[in-house]
Design a protein around this motif. Structure first.
Motif, mmCIF file in Angstrom:
data_model
loop_
_atom_site.group_PDB
_atom_site.id
_atom_site.type_symbol
_atom_site.label_atom_id
_atom_site.label_comp_id
_atom_site.label_asym_id
_atom_site.label_seq_id
_atom_site.Cartn_x
_atom_site.Cartn_y
_atom_site.Cartn_z
ATOM 1 N N SER A 111 0.828 -1.210 0.000
ATOM 2 C CA SER A 111 0.000 0.000 0.000
ATOM 3 C C SER A 111 0.864 1.262 0.000
ATOM 4 O O SER A 111 0.536 2.244 -0.681
ATOM 5 C CB SER A 111 -0.953 0.001 1.192
ATOM 6 O OG SER A 111 -0.228 -0.025 2.407
ATOM 7 N N TYR A 114 2.274 1.675 -3.593
ATOM 8 C CA TYR A 114 1.278 2.185 -4.541
ATOM 9 C C TYR A 114 0.944 3.650 -4.277
ATOM 10 O O TYR A 114 0.846 4.456 -5.206
ATOM 11 C CB TYR A 114 -0.006 1.346 -4.493
ATOM 12 C CG TYR A 114 0.105 0.052 -5.256
ATOM 13 C CD1 TYR A 114 -0.044 0.022 -6.631
ATOM 14 C CD2 TYR A 114 0.366 -1.135 -4.603
ATOM 15 C CE1 TYR A 114 0.053 -1.163 -7.341
ATOM 16 C CE2 TYR A 114 0.470 -2.330 -5.302
ATOM 17 C CZ TYR A 114 0.310 -2.340 -6.668
ATOM 18 O OH TYR A 114 0.414 -3.503 -7.369
ATOM 19 N N ARG A 115 0.781 4.018 -3.010
ATOM 20 C CA ARG A 115 0.442 5.395 -2.662
ATOM 21 C C ARG A 115 1.561 6.354 -3.041
ATOM 22 O O ARG A 115 1.334 7.383 -3.682
ATOM 23 C CB ARG A 115 0.123 5.495 -1.167
ATOM 24 C CG ARG A 115 -0.326 6.874 -0.720
ATOM 25 C CD ARG A 115 -0.728 6.914 0.746
ATOM 26 N NE ARG A 115 0.375 6.574 1.643
ATOM 27 C CZ ARG A 115 0.489 5.417 2.304
ATOM 28 N NH1 ARG A 115 -0.424 4.482 2.198
ATOM 29 N NH2 ARG A 115 1.524 5.199 3.093
#
Length: 146
Positions: A111, A114-115
């Motif tokens: 996460s 991706y962020r």
């Protein structure tokens, strides 16, 4: 691959002669940045480890990065993202999943990868890969259930 990033962040294109102490600090910063670039995929790369390896305190390392536009962590993250971006655009890495690329360049959490990638490049890793390869990635292999 990242030489321009080091030069940009370290302010290598100074227009006036610098005092010797400042010039030495800038040269040391460039050495540290090159070392970080070479080892950016190491998930255990920390300011503490880098400081010890260069014979300085963590505080001195962070002060050294004050000569640039980025903190140590920002530079490390940008370097990891640049490596991921290059892998995503490389046809030879097409078989490697985007999450695996995130792990390969040193991110511990999918996460977070991706962020940060979306923040840096304005698009998701899969979209960058798809655009670089001229279309959507091949579908996953079919799974046969028994």
């Amino acid at each position: 691959m990242h030489q321009s990033l080091v030069a940009e962040v370290a302010g290598a294109a100074a227009s006036a002669p610098e005092p010797t102490r400042l010039a030495r600090r800038r040269a040391l910063l460039q050495q540290v940045m090159r070392d970080v670039e070479l080892r950016c995929s190491d998930m255990a790369l920390t300011p503490e480890r880098v400081a010890i390896e260069f014979g300085m305190s963590v505080r001195a390392l962070h002060q050294l990065f004050e000569l640039s536009d980025h903190s140590f962590h920002e530079f490390l993250t940008r370097t990891r993202l640049a490596c991921a971006h290059a892998m995503l655009r490389d046809p030879g890495s097409r078989h490697v999943g985007t999450a695996e690329i995130g792990f390969a360049v040193g991110f511990r959490e999918t996460s977070t990868f991706y962020r940060r990638f979306r923040q840096q490049y304005g698009d998701a890793p899969g979209a960058v890969r798809s655009a670089a390869q001229g279309g959507p990635p091949p579908p996953p292999a079919a799974v046969t259930l028994r």
